[in-house]
Design a protein around this motif. Structure first.
Motif, PDB file in Angstrom:
ATOM      1  N   THR A  74       0.828  -1.208   0.000  1.00  0.00           N
ATOM      2  CA  THR A  74       0.000   0.000   0.000  1.00  0.00           C
ATOM      3  C   THR A  74       0.860   1.255   0.000  1.00  0.00           C
ATOM      4  OG1 THR A  74      -1.752  -1.180   1.189  1.00  0.00           O
ATOM      5  CG2 THR A  74      -1.819   1.228   1.215  1.00  0.00           C
ATOM      6  N   VAL A  75       1.875   1.288   0.868  1.00  0.00           N
ATOM      7  CA  VAL A  75       2.780   2.444   0.913  1.00  0.00           C
ATOM      8  C   VAL A  75       3.541   2.579  -0.402  1.00  0.00           C
ATOM      9  CG1 VAL A  75       4.757   3.452   2.108  1.00  0.00           C
ATOM     10  CG2 VAL A  75       2.973   2.290   3.418  1.00  0.00           C
ATOM     11  N   TYR A  76       3.992   1.465  -0.940  1.00  0.00           N
ATOM     12  CA  TYR A  76       4.741   1.483  -2.191  1.00  0.00           C
ATOM     13  C   TYR A  76       3.874   1.973  -3.355  1.00  0.00           C
ATOM     14  CZ  TYR A  76       7.700  -0.242  -5.986  1.00  0.00           C
ATOM     15  OH  TYR A  76       8.469  -0.344  -7.117  1.00  0.00           O
ATOM     16  N   SER A  77       2.594   1.605  -3.361  1.00  0.00           N
ATOM     17  CA  SER A  77       1.690   2.053  -4.421  1.00  0.00           C
ATOM     18  C   SER A  77       1.485   3.558  -4.371  1.00  0.00           C
ATOM     19  CB  SER A  77       0.345   1.325  -4.308  1.00  0.00           C
ATOM     20  OG  SER A  77       0.504  -0.068  -4.429  1.00  0.00           O
ATOM     21  N   PHE A  78       1.336   4.106  -3.167  1.00  0.00           N
ATOM     22  CA  PHE A  78       1.181   5.557  -3.048  1.00  0.00           C
ATOM     23  C   PHE A  78       2.451   6.277  -3.485  1.00  0.00           C
ATOM     24  CE2 PHE A  78      -2.509   4.652  -0.327  1.00  0.00           C
ATOM     25  CZ  PHE A  78      -3.376   5.644  -0.762  1.00  0.00           C
ATOM     26  N   LEU A  79       3.622   5.724  -3.175  1.00  0.00           N
ATOM     27  CA  LEU A  79       4.874   6.348  -3.594  1.00  0.00           C
ATOM     28  C   LEU A  79       5.019   6.307  -5.117  1.00  0.00           C
ATOM     29  CD1 LEU A  79       7.364   5.008  -0.882  1.00  0.00           C
ATOM     30  CD2 LEU A  79       6.385   7.309  -1.071  1.00  0.00           C
ATOM     31  N   SER A  81       2.564   6.179  -7.261  1.00  0.00           N
ATOM     32  CA  SER A  81       1.569   7.064  -7.849  1.00  0.00           C
ATOM     33  C   SER A  81       1.950   8.526  -7.706  1.00  0.00           C
ATOM     34  CB  SER A  81       0.201   6.809  -7.194  1.00  0.00           C
ATOM     35  OG  SER A  81      -0.789   7.653  -7.753  1.00  0.00           O
ATOM     36  N   GLY A  82       2.609   8.876  -6.610  1.00  0.00           N
ATOM     37  CA  GLY A  82       2.949  10.270  -6.397  1.00  0.00           C
ATOM     38  C   GLY A  82       4.255  10.705  -7.025  1.00  0.00           C
ATOM     39  N   LEU A  83       5.231   9.797  -7.130  1.00  0.00           N
ATOM     40  CA  LEU A  83       6.569  10.177  -7.574  1.00  0.00           C
ATOM     41  C   LEU A  83       6.908   9.712  -8.986  1.00  0.00           C
ATOM     42  CD1 LEU A  83       8.553   9.391  -4.285  1.00  0.00           C
ATOM     43  CD2 LEU A  83       7.590  11.589  -5.021  1.00  0.00           C
ATOM     44  N   VAL A  84       6.388   8.572  -9.399  1.00  0.00           N
ATOM     45  CA  VAL A  84       6.810   7.981 -10.674  1.00  0.00           C
ATOM     46  C   VAL A  84       5.699   8.018 -11.713  1.00  0.00           C
ATOM     47  CG1 VAL A  84       7.804   5.941 -11.769  1.00  0.00           C
ATOM     48  CG2 VAL A  84       8.363   6.470  -9.392  1.00  0.00           C
ATOM     49  N   PHE A  85       4.514   7.554 -11.364  1.00  0.00           N
ATOM     50  CA  PHE A  85       3.403   7.467 -12.312  1.00  0.00           C
ATOM     51  C   PHE A  85       2.208   8.270 -11.789  1.00  0.00           C
ATOM     52  CE2 PHE A  85       5.647   3.335 -12.731  1.00  0.00           C
ATOM     53  CZ  PHE A  85       6.127   3.505 -14.014  1.00  0.00           C
ATOM     54  N   PRO A  86       2.235   9.584 -11.914  1.00  0.00           N
ATOM     55  CA  PRO A  86       1.083  10.370 -11.451  1.00  0.00           C
ATOM     56  C   PRO A  86      -0.140  10.115 -12.313  1.00  0.00           C
ATOM     57  CG  PRO A  86       2.629  11.762 -12.629  1.00  0.00           C
ATOM     58  CD  PRO A  86       3.306  10.434 -12.474  1.00  0.00           C
ATOM     59  N   ASN A  87      -1.290  10.283 -11.708  1.00  0.00           N
ATOM     60  CA  ASN A  87      -2.547  10.039 -12.402  1.00  0.00           C
ATOM     61  C   ASN A  87      -2.962  11.294 -13.152  1.00  0.00           C
ATOM     62  OD1 ASN A  87      -4.942   8.998 -13.287  1.00  0.00           O
ATOM     63  ND2 ASN A  87      -5.955   8.996 -11.291  1.00  0.00           N
ATOM     64  N   TYR A  88      -3.187  11.168 -14.466  1.00  0.00           N
ATOM     65  CA  TYR A  88      -3.602  12.303 -15.279  1.00  0.00           C
ATOM     66  C   TYR A  88      -5.116  12.445 -15.354  1.00  0.00           C
ATOM     67  CZ  TYR A  88       1.241  12.745 -16.675  1.00  0.00           C
ATOM     68  OH  TYR A  88       2.603  12.924 -16.649  1.00  0.00           O
ATOM     69  N   GLY A  89      -5.831  11.614 -14.613  1.00  0.00           N
ATOM     70  CA  GLY A  89      -7.263  11.807 -14.461  1.00  0.00           C
ATOM     71  C   GLY A  89      -8.104  11.426 -15.648  1.00  0.00           C
ATOM     72  N   ASN A  90      -7.621  10.530 -16.507  1.00  0.00           N
ATOM     73  CA  ASN A  90      -8.396  10.112 -17.669  1.00  0.00           C
ATOM     74  C   ASN A  90      -9.119   8.805 -17.368  1.00  0.00           C
ATOM     75  OD1 ASN A  90      -9.494   9.598 -20.142  1.00  0.00           O
ATOM     76  ND2 ASN A  90      -7.569   9.467 -21.256  1.00  0.00           N
ATOM     77  N   PRO A  91     -10.429   8.826 -17.103  1.00  0.00           N
ATOM     78  CA  PRO A  91     -11.144   7.590 -16.768  1.00  0.00           C
ATOM     79  C   PRO A  91     -11.297   6.651 -17.942  1.00  0.00           C
ATOM     80  CG  PRO A  91     -12.696   9.390 -16.987  1.00  0.00           C
ATOM     81  CD  PRO A  91     -11.324   9.997 -17.114  1.00  0.00           C
ATOM     82  N   GLU A  92     -11.082   7.141 -19.179  1.00  0.00           N
ATOM     83  CA  GLU A  92     -11.238   6.279 -20.343  1.00  0.00           C
ATOM     84  C   GLU A  92     -10.143   5.222 -20.420  1.00  0.00           C
ATOM     85  OE1 GLU A  92     -11.346   8.784 -23.719  1.00  0.00           O
ATOM     86  OE2 GLU A  92     -13.012   9.979 -23.006  1.00  0.00           O
ATOM     87  N   ALA A 155     -10.627   0.384  -7.907  1.00  0.00           N
ATOM     88  CA  ALA A 155     -11.524   0.507  -9.051  1.00  0.00           C
ATOM     89  C   ALA A 155     -12.655   1.487  -8.773  1.00  0.00           C
ATOM     90  CB  ALA A 155     -12.094  -0.857  -9.416  1.00  0.00           C
ATOM     91  N   GLY A 156     -13.069   1.605  -7.514  1.00  0.00           N
ATOM     92  CA  GLY A 156     -14.148   2.527  -7.186  1.00  0.00           C
ATOM     93  C   GLY A 156     -13.697   3.962  -7.002  1.00  0.00           C
ATOM     94  N   LEU A 157     -12.479   4.163  -6.494  1.00  0.00           N
ATOM     95  CA  LEU A 157     -12.002   5.516  -6.202  1.00  0.00           C
ATOM     96  C   LEU A 157     -11.209   6.146  -7.342  1.00  0.00           C
ATOM     97  CD1 LEU A 157     -10.834   4.981  -2.502  1.00  0.00           C
ATOM     98  CD2 LEU A 157     -12.982   5.977  -3.295  1.00  0.00           C
ATOM     99  N   ASN A 158     -10.600   5.325  -8.195  1.00  0.00           N
ATOM    100  CA  ASN A 158      -9.774   5.831  -9.300  1.00  0.00           C
ATOM    101  C   ASN A 158      -8.675   6.774  -8.804  1.00  0.00           C
ATOM    102  OD1 ASN A 158     -11.338   4.428 -11.136  1.00  0.00           O
ATOM    103  ND2 ASN A 158     -12.674   6.159 -11.548  1.00  0.00           N
ATOM    104  N   ILE A 159      -7.960   6.345  -7.781  1.00  0.00           N
ATOM    105  CA  ILE A 159      -6.938   7.199  -7.194  1.00  0.00           C
ATOM    106  C   ILE A 159      -5.554   6.907  -7.749  1.00  0.00           C
ATOM    107  CG2 ILE A 159      -8.196   7.564  -5.057  1.00  0.00           C
ATOM    108  CD1 ILE A 159      -6.600   5.358  -3.770  1.00  0.00           C
ATOM    109  N   PHE A 160      -5.368   5.776  -8.414  1.00  0.00           N
ATOM    110  CA  PHE A 160      -4.069   5.403  -8.935  1.00  0.00           C
ATOM    111  C   PHE A 160      -4.094   5.415 -10.454  1.00  0.00           C
ATOM    112  CE2 PHE A 160      -3.654   2.895  -4.828  1.00  0.00           C
ATOM    113  CZ  PHE A 160      -2.853   3.854  -4.233  1.00  0.00           C
ATOM    114  N   SER A 161      -2.930   5.623 -11.041  1.00  0.00           N
ATOM    115  CA  SER A 161      -2.804   5.592 -12.490  1.00  0.00           C
ATOM    116  C   SER A 161      -2.807   4.147 -12.983  1.00  0.00           C
ATOM    117  CB  SER A 161      -1.521   6.305 -12.923  1.00  0.00           C
ATOM    118  OG  SER A 161      -0.392   5.675 -12.348  1.00  0.00           O
ATOM    119  N   VAL A 162      -2.846   4.005 -14.314  1.00  0.00           N
ATOM    120  CA  VAL A 162      -2.970   2.669 -14.897  1.00  0.00           C
ATOM    121  C   VAL A 162      -1.768   1.779 -14.582  1.00  0.00           C
ATOM    122  CG1 VAL A 162      -3.363   1.423 -17.055  1.00  0.00           C
ATOM    123  CG2 VAL A 162      -4.415   3.641 -16.701  1.00  0.00           C
TER     124      VAL A 162
END
Length: 283
Positions: A74-79, A81-92, A155-162
């Motif tokens: 969980t901690v590694y996923s947040f790191l 998402s925040g440092l390497v693969f930020p989410n650009y907010g495209n739900p498609e 899948a419900g929150l869409n907080i992480f990038s692909v």
């Protein structure tokens, strides 16, 4: 559970010519039917998974390494998402595959083999006072419960990038293969069938053997045939495409190198002044 919760679902058709980048990224994917109805919106199952996780954690049947692995992931996923693969907010792009009938059957089979039957096996082990069977199957069931809960929440929150969504089931499945190998060794090597054994006891032993082997085969195929060669490359492809489109539509603005001081009129430094020496030479 097998990563399909994060990989499948209805795709929103792109309308690049008629929509701006902001409008397109502000849209949200609707609730998926079929597979999403089975794995994505069963709140009762999610609550039961939380209860299983608490019971397994407090029972002392799960090794410390398996208890710490979901916290680390969980901690590694947040790191990531925040440092390497930020989410650009495209739900498609959050759904990489279109789940057809055959793929939905594949996911349902994995749910039965990986979740429901091992849970029945653990409960049967408690009823038969078979501590070895319970201790061998509990780590896999604990990690799978955490994985299903994490996939449904993401899948419900869409907080992480692909890419982060793709790496999550891969890392969980990799860790669970070690737990499954221990389960297979316990049922096929450690536990022997005696000569004068009752039919019920022999049936129970063979049920554990077939179930452990089926889980090991299914999740090995799921990891090395579906997640790594199919899901992961498509996830990175869609992510880099979205990143390129984002930077293309949002170019970086050049900063002014001569900011004006407060209370003073800015001096146009780029204007060329007449050189008085040149005028004298001309005369």
């Amino acid at each position: 559970m097998s990563g399909a919760t994060l990989a499948t679902g209805p795709r929103i058709p792109k309308h690049v010519d008629r929509e701006t980048h902001g409008e397109k990224f502000d849209r949200r994917a609707p609730d998926s039917g079929g597979l999403g109805g089975i794995m994505g919106s069963l709140r009762v199952i999610e609550l039961q998974l939380v209860a299983f996780i608490i019971v397994f954690s407090a029972s002392g049947l799960v090794p410390i390494v398996d208890l710490a692995f979901p916290v680390f992931l969980t901690v590694y996923s947040f790191l990531l998402s925040g440092l390497v693969f930020p989410n650009y907010g495209n739900p498609e792009s959050l759904q990489v595959f279109k789940g057809n009938r055959l793929f939905q059957v594949y996911v349902v089979v994995g749910t039965v083999i990986g979740l429901f039957l091992p849970l029945a096996y653990v409960l049967g082990g408690f009823a038969r006072n078979d501590q070895e069977a319970v201790r061998a199957a509990t780590p896999h069931l604990f990690l799978l419960s955490f994985q299903v809960l994490s996939e449904n929440l993401i899948a419900g929150l869409n907080i992480f990038s692909v890419p982060v969504r793709a790496l999550l089931p891969i890392l969980y499945s990799t860790r669970r293969l070690f737990s499954l190998s221990d389960w297979v060794v316990n049922t096929w090597v450690v536990k022997k069938i005696g000569v004068e054994v009752a039919l019920q006891d022999e049936t129970w032993i063979w049920f554990g053997r077939v179930l452990s082997a089926a889980n090991a085969i299914y999740y090995t195929i799921n990891l090395f045939v579906f997640l790594i060669p199919m899901f992961l490359p498509r996830a990175f492809e869609t992510y880099f495409e979205d990143r390129a489109n984002f930077h293309k539509e949002h170019p970086k603005q050049e900063k002014s190198y001569m900011p004006s001081l407060p209370g003073k009129i800015p001096v146009p430094s780029l204007l060329k002044k007449d050189d008085p020496t040149k005028e004298k030479k001309a005369e």
